[in-house]
Design an enzyme around this catalytic site. Structure first.
Site, PDB file in Angstrom:
ATOM      1  N   ASP A 236      40.262  40.663  33.880  1.00  0.00           N
ATOM      2  CA  ASP A 236      39.769  39.685  32.916  1.00  0.00           C
ATOM      3  C   ASP A 236      38.339  40.110  32.572  1.00  0.00           C
ATOM      4  O   ASP A 236      37.670  40.794  33.356  1.00  0.00           O
ATOM      5  CB  ASP A 236      39.829  38.250  33.454  1.00  0.00           C
TER       6      ASP A 236
HETATM    7  C1  BGC Z   1      39.608  35.009  29.207  1.00  0.00           C
HETATM    8  C2  BGC Z   1      40.850  35.837  28.959  1.00  0.00           C
HETATM    9  C3  BGC Z   1      40.705  36.570  27.656  1.00  0.00           C
HETATM   10  C4  BGC Z   1      39.464  37.445  27.723  1.00  0.00           C
HETATM   11  C5  BGC Z   1      39.207  38.262  26.471  1.00  0.00           C
HETATM   12  C6  BGC Z   1      38.333  35.814  29.065  1.00  0.00           C
HETATM   13  O1  BGC Z   1      37.242  34.967  28.981  1.00  0.00           O
HETATM   14  O2  BGC Z   1      39.678  34.428  30.478  1.00  0.00           O
HETATM   15  O3  BGC Z   1      41.996  35.014  28.954  1.00  0.00           O
HETATM   16  O4  BGC Z   1      41.855  37.321  27.381  1.00  0.00           O
HETATM   17  O5  BGC Z   1      38.344  36.597  27.911  1.00  0.00           O
HETATM   18  O6  BGC Z   1      38.751  37.491  25.429  1.00  0.00           O
END
Ligand code: BGC
Length: 745
Positions: A236
């Site tokens: 993540d």
């Molecule tokens: C989120 C993810 C997301 C990623 C990219 C993170 O803050 O938890 O679910 O895919 O950002 O935007």
């Protein structure tokens, strides 16, 4: 074929320098991994997310490019998809999402999100599917298959135990082994083994003291060794905190939210760590191999590349798929005295003195006009269009009905600097608090009295309008200031003093139709007074049309709650045990007994039970027949768990006057067991469409796993001999027929 590219992958790896390998293992743009273009290896183009393909960002800034070519279909949220209880909707949504991602030139779509809804206040519940692991499994598999048909990788997230947003980067999570295996892992396991997901995203939080990005237990022991996963693990954004520890775990690609790409843990620091002998080259190679394998599967590399799907976006088919799911996702919570559907007569003009008199519909509440696509965090979407409920009503009714609108409640503005700061850029700062970010401005605080006054005025205006109308439709609920990534809700109440408004409207017109647009449960203290309540999750760009079709009976509602709606937040076990939303450490003390598994055990009545949802027709269940097959209960190896072992058949009759669909839900109870089991658990379901008077036999199968529990001693799912109850009905609280089977060993 498999061996074919494994051989080529080995050759590529042999030909890469350490720097080139490291390049492939981290972001070189906010959504792009590094390429090795001299050797013909492209970077990966990734994009959020679950509700459609996110707008285009520059390589190194969180401020969108503002192109006019990145508008897309705004897809129903996963909570809406789950409310359909229809795997075909999940597949169709996945297919559309995959095609749109490919059409936008993406290789990986950062979806679906499948974390279990452990507590109703989790800010990202709207993005997730259900409180029930079986329902998640049955929907995530077709969804991923649909996505990947377009030669785009699904990236199932967030692995694992990302069940709250409070301090999500640092909170440490503890859960007992049985609960982990029965509740929190099955969705991910099915995504890997049944759907063949090409990629998976690790969660932000810690598990047993170690961040999920470097968690050898989750990544190596369970994911790679037990489940034999050979796809890519993507971090993540900003979830990696170390070089050596993370490199030694099976996490392959580091992505983050900052633009110092060369300083990412898997950039220069990784090269240095290998050079110093702190990280083994074979660990680096394993990551490169996982990424290359995904690239071959996606036809980014190899002889198949010329045949790669081109994708498409904003097609009529996608819009139709979105509309169908929206229709099936609406949950009719309550309907007394036939308040719904609104019949044609109720809105037909009546003879007047000189000209016919138009009927008047008062539509009250900000969610009637609010467009939700652009909010929620990384699930935000730049929708080609979004039909709001009032737009749906007006386009449906045309000019011969007087549709009048009043906002009814006041939504305070946000701090001015909100637009100057991109939340994602700052999302890794520990201290950031919701109040700092989107609370009332100082001036607003000073003007609190004015706010109260505004509320009162808006309420009075709405009530007066309601009194003047033939029909009153309230459209309230939440929005993405509440259903949002990064924060959990403080309570389960409707914000903006909506409860007072609903009470006042019901007083003014007891037939007021209450509709709630939201992504997670709210308390409805007025629910006994309201005759009709329609629940609408964020259902995508066609919401307003589907909403209207349901209100007017062109579509017979068939959605069912994929989660329990407690009467009050204080009824939840996580409120009682205090183990939700804590900053440092959360222990899932309730074990497997949360949601309906808790309410049924303790005899607590929720406001609306798991699986609840009404129709404009009625259904009768009869002739339940249950048969245990010879292999029932025989589990010698893991594969035996998936064998169909119990056959269930039941007749369902549409006993009403209109066509409709019923979800036949089948729950299993293990009445004789050495460990405590829930009163019952969902283990099969099927949606059946019936004309008035029609009867169909619905056949369902339960596999051994549907009877099993996780035995911590033998570290395996086991089925014990004895009696099992098989219950079918139209909701967890509406069991129509039950039967028993006996297993002997
Ligand atoms: C989120 C993810 C997301 C990623 C990219 C993170 O803050 O938890 O679910 O895919 O950002 O935007």
């Amino acid at each position: 074929m498999q061996n074919n590219y494994e051989e080529q992958i080995n050759q590529i790896i042999a030909d890469l320098t350490l720097e080139e390998k490291a390049n492939m293992l981290h972001g070189m743009g906010l959504f792009t991994s590094g390429d090795v273009s001299e050797k013909g290896i492209p970077g990966l183009e990734t994009s959020d997310g679950p509700m459609g393909v996110r707008n285009q960002f520059p390589r190194d800034s969180w401020f969108p490019i503002n192109l006019s070519d990145d508008f897309v279909s705004y897809m129903p949220s996963n909570s809406a998809v789950s409310a359909t209880w229809n795997p075909d909707c999940a597949y169709a949504g996945g297919k559309a999402l995959g095609e749109e991602a490919r059409g936008r030139g993406k290789d990986v779509i950062l979806a679906p999100g499948i974390n279990i809804k452990r507590d109703p206040l989790c800010g990202r519940n709207f993005e997730y599917m259900s409180e029930d692991p079986y329902l998640v499994e049955e929907l995530v598999v077709p969804m991923i298959k649909g996505i990947q048909e377009a030669d785009v990788a699904a990236c199932v997230k967030h692995y694992a135990l990302n069940n709250q947003e409070t301090n999500r980067l640092w909170v440490d999570t503890f859960v007992d082994e049985r609960t982990l295996r029965e509740i929190y892992l099955p969705g991910f396991k099915a995504a890997v083994q049944k759907a063949g997901t090409y990629s998976l995203m690790n969660a932000y939080n810690k598990f047993e003291g170690v961040h999920c990005s470097a968690n050898k237990r989750l990544l190596d022991s369970i994911l790679r060794e037990e489940w034999r996963y050979d796809g890519t693990v993507i971090s993540d954004w900003g979830s990696v905190h170390t070089t050596k520890e993370t490199a030694e775990a099976s996490m392959d690609l580091e992505m983050s939210v900052t633009t110092n790409f060369d300083e990412y843990f898997f950039a220069k620091p990784l090269v240095e760590a290998v050079e110093k002998g702190e990280v083994k080259m074979e660990d680096v190679d394993a990551k490169v191999r996982n990424i290359l394998r995904m690239m071959y599967r996606l036809k980014m590399l190899g002889p198949e590349a010329a045949n790669r799907n081109t994708g498409s976006y904003n097609t009529r088919e996608h819009q139709e798929a979105v509309r169908n799911t929206a229709r099936e996702s609406m949950v009719l919570l309550k309907n007394e005295e036939n308040v719904l559907p609104i019949t044609k007569e109720r809105v037909t003009m009546e003879p007047g003195e000189r000209a016919p008199k138009k009927k008047r519909i008062a539509v009250i509440g900000r969610n009637a006009e609010h467009q939700h696509a652009g909010g929620g965090g990384s699930a935000e979407i730049k929708a080609l269009y979004e039909i709001s409920p009032i737009m749906g009503l007006k386009t449906y009714l045309g000019g011969n009905v007087d549709v009048v609108y009043a906002p009814g409640y006041f939504i305070p503005g946000k701090k001015e600097d909100v637009n100057a700061v991109n939340w994602q850029e700052t999302s890794l700062e520990r201290q950031i608090s919701r109040r700092d970010f989107m609370g009332e401005t100082e001036e607003q605080q000073k003007q609190r009295e004015e706010v109260m006054k505004a509320r009162k005025e808006l309420r009075e205006e709405a009530v007066a309008l309601a009194k003047s109308a033939d029909e009153v439709i309230f459209v309230g609920g939440l929005n993405h200031d509440y259903d949002v990534e990064g924060w959990d809700r403080d309570n389960m109440k409707l914000p903006y003093a909506q409860d007072e408004l609903v009470e006042a409207l019901l007083e003014a017109n007891p037939n007021t139709i209450v509709t709630i647009v939201a992504g997670s449960p709210v308390e409805m203290p007025w629910r006994d007074k309201a005759k009709a309540i329609l629940w609408c999750y964020y259902a995508g760009m066609e919401t307003g049309h589907a909403f209207t079709e349901v209100l007017f009976g062109d579509v017979n509602p068939s959605g069912k709650l994929p989660e329990s709606f407690p009467a009050e937040y204080t009824d939840t076990i996580t409120y009682k045990n205090g183990e939700f939303g804590k900053e440092d450490c959360v222990t899932y003390k309730e074990g497997i007994f949360y949601g309906y598994r808790y309410y049924e055990k303790e005899g607590v009545s929720p406001a609306f039970a798991f699986g609840h949802g009404l129709s404009y027709t009625t259904f009768g269940f009869s002739d339940l027949a249950v048969e245990a097959l010879p292999q029932a209960g025989v589990v010698n190896e893991e594969a035996d768990l998936e064998k169909a072992t119990v056959k269930v058949s039941v007749k369902v009759t549409n006993t009403g006057k209109v066509a409709g669909a019923e979800v036949v839900q089948c729950y299993v109870s293990d009445t004789e067991c050495s460990v405590e089991r829930p009163v019952k658990e969902l283990k099969a379901f099927g949606k059946v469409f019936l004309e008035p008077g029609e009867t169909k036999t619905v056949e369902l199968t339960i596999n051994n796993r549907g009877l099993a529990f996780y035995d911590v001693e033998s570290k395996a799912f086991v089925v014990e001999a004895g009696e099992f109850g098989i219950h079918v009905g139209s909701g967890s609280d509406k069991i129509a027929e039950s039967a028993k089977i006996f297993l002997t060993k």
